[in-house]
Design a protein around this motif. Structure first.
Motif, PDB file in Angstrom:
ATOM      1  N   THR A 111      85.597 -25.727 121.640  1.00 24.38           N
ATOM      2  CA  THR A 111      84.130 -26.123 121.178  1.00 24.38           C
ATOM      3  C   THR A 111      83.380 -26.058 122.889  1.00 24.38           C
ATOM      4  O   THR A 111      82.402 -25.771 123.589  1.00 24.38           O
ATOM      5  CB  THR A 111      83.904 -27.231 120.755  1.00 24.38           C
ATOM      6  N   SER A 144      83.170 -22.359 124.437  1.00 27.77           N
ATOM      7  CA  SER A 144      81.730 -22.686 123.806  1.00 27.77           C
ATOM      8  C   SER A 144      80.129 -23.041 125.006  1.00 27.77           C
ATOM      9  O   SER A 144      79.518 -22.545 125.379  1.00 27.77           O
ATOM     10  CB  SER A 144      81.028 -22.499 122.829  1.00 27.77           C
ATOM     11  N   TYR A 174      84.683 -26.505 113.379  1.00 34.35           N
ATOM     12  CA  TYR A 174      83.362 -26.886 114.218  1.00 34.35           C
ATOM     13  C   TYR A 174      82.413 -25.862 114.441  1.00 34.35           C
ATOM     14  O   TYR A 174      82.658 -25.701 115.426  1.00 34.35           O
ATOM     15  CB  TYR A 174      84.308 -27.567 115.685  1.00 34.35           C
ATOM     16  N   GLN A 182      79.388 -24.818 115.528  1.00 36.90           N
ATOM     17  CA  GLN A 182      78.022 -25.155 116.803  1.00 36.90           C
ATOM     18  C   GLN A 182      77.324 -23.945 117.449  1.00 36.90           C
ATOM     19  O   GLN A 182      78.012 -23.489 117.547  1.00 36.90           O
ATOM     20  CB  GLN A 182      78.404 -25.812 116.973  1.00 36.90           C
ATOM     21  N   THR A 198      75.920 -29.984 112.103  1.00 39.92           N
ATOM     22  CA  THR A 198      77.361 -29.970 112.630  1.00 39.92           C
ATOM     23  C   THR A 198      77.852 -30.480 110.734  1.00 39.92           C
ATOM     24  O   THR A 198      76.721 -30.833 109.945  1.00 39.92           O
ATOM     25  CB  THR A 198      77.993 -30.803 112.818  1.00 39.92           C
TER      26      THR A 198
END
Length: 341
Positions: A207, A210, A252, A254, A266
């Motif tokens: 994450t 990203s 996850y 997002q 989320t």
């Protein structure tokens, strides 16, 4: 053509496929497309190889053990032009929504990690393949080439896509930044493998990749992730050891703004659904004011990237009116046009 600073709602999928079942996963994908459109989204992004699911079995045991899945995975991968692909394109058109689909692409006797961008009119915007499958993925999937590093004009802005650990390859990322990418699809599988034992495979690093992409590129990042369902665990994990290596959940999904802030809702890691964010491309000028990585904040006189988009097909057909080629069947070398990217 791109509108001036369009605003729109985007959705990122966090869901499990119906593993190794092409028809049922297409049904599920269409249901998610319809749900996103009903909630006002103009773009929906799916995880890496959502159809027919990420082949986590390749991380769990020997190649000989994996062979029990090989034909089923191939047979349930998506082929362009098939009735299943036509259903997905029709769903995009009927719901007037852009779809970024992650899938295992079947082409001849080979598979590729594909991302298919379908416009809200149901027409193909782009088809791409993961440039370099990661680690054991190479036992299943072939590679893409330079044609797969492209950004595309649309009514929602300049849209591009990459898969998973392509976001850890600096030159790959820069090739996208240099095309003034505004909306980026970062497709991931679930963050489920080797829980607690391989930090670089976990949610914190990925994450973070990203989020870093959004800041580095000065763009919005839509980052869908899949989930390992209990049913998938039962199919792939025939021992307690394998169950310990592949965690159920791992979602996850997002969405990030160009300044790095997470702007979506989320879901819990084991929860299926969609996360949404309202996108305003006007924010990009604010983010790139201090640092435009391929513009005023670049130094091409010191470092620069050459992007080679020449096809790397297995066969080139020459006819009597084809230009002469050398013995390697390669196009002649040319001085790179740095503005071409």
């Amino acid at each position: 053509m791109t509108k001036q600073n369009p605003k729109f709602r985007a959705a990122a999928v966090q869901a499990a496929p119906v593993f190794l079942d092409l028809e049922a996963t297409v049904d599920k994908a269409i249901g998610l497309i319809e749900q996103a459109a009903q909630n006002g989204a103009e773009l929906i992004a799916f995880p890496e190889t959502f159809i027919p699911g990420y082949p986590w079995y390749i991380w769990l045991d020997s190649v000989a053990w994996q062979m029990q899945f090989a034909q089923r995975y191939f047979d349930n991968s998506l082929e362009y032009g098939s009735p299943q692909a036509e259903r997905l394109a029709r769903a995009a058109r009927d719901n007037k929504i852009m779809v970024a689909l992650g899938h295992s692409e079947r082409d001849g006797g080979s598979l590729y990690m594909g991302q298919w961008l379908i416009g809200p009119d149901g027409r193909t915007v782009s088809k791409r393949r993961k440039l370099k499958p990661t680690h054991v993925e190479r036992t299943v999937f072939g590679e893409g080439d330079g044609r797969d590093l492209s950004v595309h004009d649309s009514e929602l802005g300049k849209v591009g896509a990459l898969c998973c650990w392509e976001h850890l390859q600096p030159l790959t990322k820069y090739a996208m930044f240099a095309q003034n990418e505004q909306v980026h699809i970062a497709a991931w599988p679930s963050f489920s493998i080797f829980p607690g034992g391989a930090y670089q495979l976990g949610p914190e690093v990925n994450t973070g990749a990203s989020r870093a992409y959004a800041v580095e590129g000065g763009c919005f990042v839509i980052a869908p992730t899949a989930i390992v369902s209990p049913e998938m665990s039962e199919i792939m994990c025939d021992t307690d050891t394998k169950k310990a290596l592949l965690a159920v959940g791992g979602g996850y999904a997002q969405i990030y703004a160009p300044d790095g802030q997470m702007i979506s809702n989320t879901l819990a890691p084991e929860e299926e659904g969609l996360v949404y964010a309202d996108i305003d491309l006007g924010m990009i000028s604010l983010a790139k004011g201090p640092a435009d990585p391929a513009g005023h904040y670049s130094r091409p006189d010191v470092t620069r990237l050459v992007l080679d988009r020449r096809p790397r097909d297995a066969m080139s057909v020459l006819s009597s009116d084809s230009p002469a080629r050398d013995a390697t069947n390669e196009l002649p070398e040319e001085e790179p046009d740095l503005k071409a990217v």
